[in-house]
Write a protein that holds these residues in place. Structure first.
Motif, PDB file in Angstrom:
ATOM      1  N   THR A 145       6.579 -14.951   4.492  1.00  0.00           N
ATOM      2  CA  THR A 145       6.012 -15.358   5.776  1.00  0.00           C
ATOM      3  C   THR A 145       4.942 -14.379   6.247  1.00  0.00           C
ATOM      4  O   THR A 145       3.877 -14.779   6.721  1.00  0.00           O
ATOM      5  N   SER A 146       5.205 -13.092   6.123  1.00  0.00           N
ATOM      6  CA  SER A 146       4.202 -12.096   6.514  1.00  0.00           C
ATOM      7  C   SER A 146       2.951 -12.218   5.657  1.00  0.00           C
ATOM      8  O   SER A 146       1.821 -12.066   6.153  1.00  0.00           O
ATOM      9  N   VAL A 147       3.126 -12.493   4.370  1.00  0.00           N
ATOM     10  CA  VAL A 147       1.981 -12.681   3.470  1.00  0.00           C
ATOM     11  C   VAL A 147       1.153 -13.884   3.926  1.00  0.00           C
ATOM     12  O   VAL A 147      -0.083 -13.821   3.981  1.00  0.00           O
ATOM     13  N   LEU A 148       1.830 -14.979   4.291  1.00  0.00           N
ATOM     14  CA  LEU A 148       1.127 -16.180   4.725  1.00  0.00           C
ATOM     15  C   LEU A 148       0.409 -15.964   6.057  1.00  0.00           C
ATOM     16  O   LEU A 148      -0.689 -16.497   6.270  1.00  0.00           O
ATOM     17  N   ILE A 149       1.012 -15.191   6.950  1.00  0.00           N
ATOM     18  CA  ILE A 149       0.328 -14.872   8.212  1.00  0.00           C
ATOM     19  C   ILE A 149      -0.977 -14.145   7.927  1.00  0.00           C
ATOM     20  O   ILE A 149      -2.020 -14.428   8.521  1.00  0.00           O
ATOM     21  N   GLY A 150      -0.931 -13.187   6.999  1.00  0.00           N
ATOM     22  CA  GLY A 150      -2.150 -12.474   6.613  1.00  0.00           C
ATOM     23  C   GLY A 150      -3.181 -13.404   6.001  1.00  0.00           C
ATOM     24  O   GLY A 150      -4.386 -13.293   6.275  1.00  0.00           O
ATOM     25  N   PRO A 197      12.169 -11.826   9.900  1.00  0.00           N
ATOM     26  CA  PRO A 197      12.179 -10.481  10.482  1.00  0.00           C
ATOM     27  C   PRO A 197      10.788  -9.878  10.634  1.00  0.00           C
ATOM     28  O   PRO A 197      10.422  -8.918   9.959  1.00  0.00           O
ATOM     29  N   LEU A 198      10.007 -10.476  11.530  1.00  0.00           N
ATOM     30  CA  LEU A 198       8.682  -9.936  11.834  1.00  0.00           C
ATOM     31  C   LEU A 198       8.821  -8.783  12.824  1.00  0.00           C
ATOM     32  O   LEU A 198       9.604  -8.864  13.777  1.00  0.00           O
ATOM     33  N   VAL A 199       8.068  -7.719  12.592  1.00  0.00           N
ATOM     34  CA  VAL A 199       8.132  -6.549  13.463  1.00  0.00           C
ATOM     35  C   VAL A 199       6.736  -6.305  14.037  1.00  0.00           C
ATOM     36  O   VAL A 199       5.868  -5.742  13.371  1.00  0.00           O
ATOM     37  N   PRO A 200       6.485  -6.768  15.288  1.00  0.00           N
ATOM     38  CA  PRO A 200       5.169  -6.542  15.894  1.00  0.00           C
ATOM     39  C   PRO A 200       4.879  -5.051  16.017  1.00  0.00           C
ATOM     40  O   PRO A 200       5.813  -4.242  16.155  1.00  0.00           O
ATOM     41  N   PRO A 201       3.616  -4.644  15.977  1.00  0.00           N
ATOM     42  CA  PRO A 201       2.449  -5.522  15.901  1.00  0.00           C
ATOM     43  C   PRO A 201       2.035  -5.881  14.480  1.00  0.00           C
ATOM     44  O   PRO A 201       1.141  -6.691  14.291  1.00  0.00           O
ATOM     45  N   LYS A 202       2.667  -5.305  13.472  1.00  0.00           N
ATOM     46  CA  LYS A 202       2.231  -5.515  12.083  1.00  0.00           C
ATOM     47  C   LYS A 202       2.984  -6.681  11.448  1.00  0.00           C
ATOM     48  O   LYS A 202       3.710  -6.523  10.459  1.00  0.00           O
ATOM     49  N   VAL A 203       2.772  -7.887  12.014  1.00  0.00           N
ATOM     50  CA  VAL A 203       3.533  -9.040  11.543  1.00  0.00           C
ATOM     51  C   VAL A 203       3.049  -9.547  10.188  1.00  0.00           C
ATOM     52  O   VAL A 203       3.736 -10.344   9.542  1.00  0.00           O
ATOM     53  N   THR A 258       2.656  -7.527   7.701  1.00  0.00           N
ATOM     54  CA  THR A 258       3.208  -6.565   6.745  1.00  0.00           C
ATOM     55  C   THR A 258       4.695  -6.842   6.568  1.00  0.00           C
ATOM     56  O   THR A 258       5.430  -6.976   7.549  1.00  0.00           O
ATOM     57  N   VAL A 259       5.149  -6.942   5.321  1.00  0.00           N
ATOM     58  CA  VAL A 259       6.558  -7.221   5.043  1.00  0.00           C
ATOM     59  C   VAL A 259       7.421  -6.049   5.523  1.00  0.00           C
ATOM     60  O   VAL A 259       7.190  -4.906   5.129  1.00  0.00           O
TER      61      VAL A 259
END
Length: 221
Positions: A193-198, A100-106, A108-109
């Motif tokens: 996943t959001s943490v890993l993207i960061g 559940p990624l929410v652009p643009p802050k992908v 951020t959890v």
């Protein structure tokens, strides 16, 4: 499915980065793969490029053909895809890899009110479907790089037999699958996943992954 026969794996969203990477890995390991897409023509083109016994269809057709159905679509298409294939997947295992990624802050959890994408899937599909959640933290670049992805795969689900089947599939594409418990626990991997993207952005790496230490579970293969 007789004896030790490999299941047919349908991958909805199989033309995307993650879906095509999973398809490539499983096809190379001798699994029959059906690539699903909103466009049957696009799916057929992807299957032809993959070669072997791979074939393509629209998402509903792929879902009907698969013994195990993998959902590898963006979260924006998650609900509509589930509703489209709901009847076709009754009695089957559905593996939800949506995040559940929410652009643009992908990076951020931002988990949904239901708790996780996997819990949304189970609610929409009903108790006739065994939803298992996996492959959230496997970077697509790792799957397309040749060989197995150098990471563990957390696998969640309320049915132990279904979890075990997906853990085995995870061991084909990555170092190993690890039993993460019930479906509600999928929130941890989806959030990670959001943490890993960061981490990817800050450390300029193509696909940070995870490894669970302290387990006496050998890598597969």
């Amino acid at each position: 499915m007789p004896g030790d026969a490999k299941p047919i794996i349908a991958i909805l969203g199989g033309t995307g980065d993650l879906g095509s990477g999973l398809a490539k890995s499983w096809a190379a390991a001798g699994y029959e793969v059906v690539i699903g897409s909103r466009s049957a023509e696009k799916a057929a083109e992807a299957a032809a490029a993959l070669g072997g016994s791979a074939r393509g269809d629209d998402n509903a057709g792929a879902a009907r053909a698969g013994d195990i159905v993998v959902l590898a679509v963006p979260f924006a298409s998650h609900e509509s895809t589930l509703l489209d294939v709901r009847e076709a997947v009754q009695g089957k295992i559905v593996v939800d890899a949506a995040v559940p990624l929410v652009p643009p802050k992908v990076s951020t959890v931002q988990l949904p009110a239901e708790g996780s994408a996997a819990q949304i899937a189970q609610g929409l599909l009903g108790e006739g479907v065994r939803v298992v959640s996996a492959f959230h933290n496997v970077g697509a670049t790792k799957l397309h790089g040749g060989g197995k992805a150098d990471c563990d795969v957390l696998v969640f689900g309320n049915d132990k037999d279904a979890r075990d089947q997906v853990i085995a599939l995870a061991g084909v594409v990555a170092t190993r699958g690890v039993d993460g418990g019930v479906l509600a626990n999928s929130a941890a991997a989806e959030a990670l996943t959001s943490v890993l993207i960061g981490i990817n952005r800050r450390y300029k790496v193509p696909g940070a992954g995870i490894r669970i230490t302290g387990l006496d579970i050998p890598a597969v293969g």
